[in-house]
Design a protein around this motif. Structure first.
Motif, short mmCIF file in Angstrom:
data_model
loop_
_atom_site.label_atom_id
_atom_site.label_comp_id
_atom_site.label_asym_id
_atom_site.label_seq_id
_atom_site.Cartn_x
_atom_site.Cartn_y
_atom_site.Cartn_z
N GLU A 112 44.33 4.38 -34.65
CA GLU A 112 45.35 4.50 -33.46
C GLU A 112 44.89 5.18 -32.29
O GLU A 112 43.98 6.08 -32.34
CB GLU A 112 46.76 5.14 -34.07
CG GLU A 112 47.30 4.47 -35.45
CD GLU A 112 48.35 5.09 -35.76
OE1 GLU A 112 48.82 6.42 -35.56
OE2 GLU A 112 48.83 4.65 -37.07
N LYS A 113 45.68 5.11 -31.26
CA LYS A 113 45.38 5.70 -30.08
C LYS A 113 45.89 7.31 -29.95
O LYS A 113 47.10 7.50 -30.75
CB LYS A 113 46.24 5.07 -28.99
CG LYS A 113 45.75 5.60 -27.58
CD LYS A 113 46.32 4.88 -26.40
CE LYS A 113 45.72 5.26 -25.02
NZ LYS A 113 46.42 4.39 -24.25
N GLY A 114 45.25 8.32 -29.78
CA GLY A 114 45.54 9.59 -29.98
C GLY A 114 44.58 10.60 -29.97
O GLY A 114 43.29 10.27 -29.61
N LYS A 115 44.71 11.90 -30.41
CA LYS A 115 43.68 12.96 -30.49
C LYS A 115 43.25 13.09 -31.76
O LYS A 115 43.06 12.22 -32.77
CB LYS A 115 44.24 14.25 -29.85
CG LYS A 115 44.87 14.05 -28.45
CD LYS A 115 45.43 15.49 -28.08
CE LYS A 115 45.77 15.48 -26.54
NZ LYS A 115 45.54 16.36 -25.57
N ASP A 116 42.48 14.21 -31.98
CA ASP A 116 41.63 14.49 -33.20
C ASP A 116 42.81 14.64 -34.43
O ASP A 116 44.01 14.83 -34.31
CB ASP A 116 40.85 15.72 -33.20
CG ASP A 116 39.96 15.77 -32.02
OD1 ASP A 116 39.46 14.80 -31.84
OD2 ASP A 116 39.72 16.98 -31.66
N ILE A 117 42.26 14.32 -35.66
CA ILE A 117 42.96 14.40 -36.80
C ILE A 117 42.28 15.73 -37.46
O ILE A 117 41.35 15.83 -37.66
CB ILE A 117 42.72 13.25 -37.86
CG1 ILE A 117 42.91 11.90 -37.06
CG2 ILE A 117 43.40 13.23 -39.24
CD1 ILE A 117 42.30 10.73 -37.94
N TRP A 118 43.39 16.61 -37.84
CA TRP A 118 43.09 17.66 -38.35
C TRP A 118 43.81 17.85 -39.80
O TRP A 118 44.92 17.87 -39.96
CB TRP A 118 43.94 19.01 -37.50
CG TRP A 118 43.53 20.32 -38.26
CD1 TRP A 118 42.31 20.61 -38.89
CD2 TRP A 118 44.24 21.56 -37.92
NE1 TRP A 118 42.46 21.97 -39.23
CE2 TRP A 118 43.65 22.36 -38.76
CE3 TRP A 118 45.63 21.75 -37.46
CZ2 TRP A 118 44.17 24.01 -38.83
CZ3 TRP A 118 46.02 23.13 -37.31
CH2 TRP A 118 45.40 23.96 -38.20
#
Length: 78
Positions: free
Chosen positions: A26-32
């Motif tokens: 998916e489009k988006g930022k980092d996964i934490w």
């Protein structure tokens, strides 16, 4: 008093490897992921962790749970 917004928090029962794989598509930022050995082992084995931030929380009672189990291969993180 600090206000905590849970607007972007989603609870799931999805298997961790499937969840991370889907989120990476998916489009988006980092996964934490803030978790322990039980959750990160499948991600380590699938080479899905790009960056580690390790914190230590001392165990006062008992033996604690190992963060990393024995793996078949070494990984160089330099």
């Amino acid at each position: 008093m600090t206000h905590l917004s849970l607007e972007h928090v989603v609870l799931t029962s999805e298997y961790i490897w499937t969840l991370v794989h889907r989120l990476k598509q998916e489009k988006g930022k980092d996964i934490w992921i803030c978790s322990g050995q039980h959750f990160i082992t499948p991600l380590i084995q699938a080479n899905m962790i790009d960056e580690y931030h390790i914190s230590m929380i001392p165990t006062l009672i008992g033996k604690g749970i190992r963060l990393f189990e024995d793996f078949d291969q070494e990984k160089d993180y330099h």
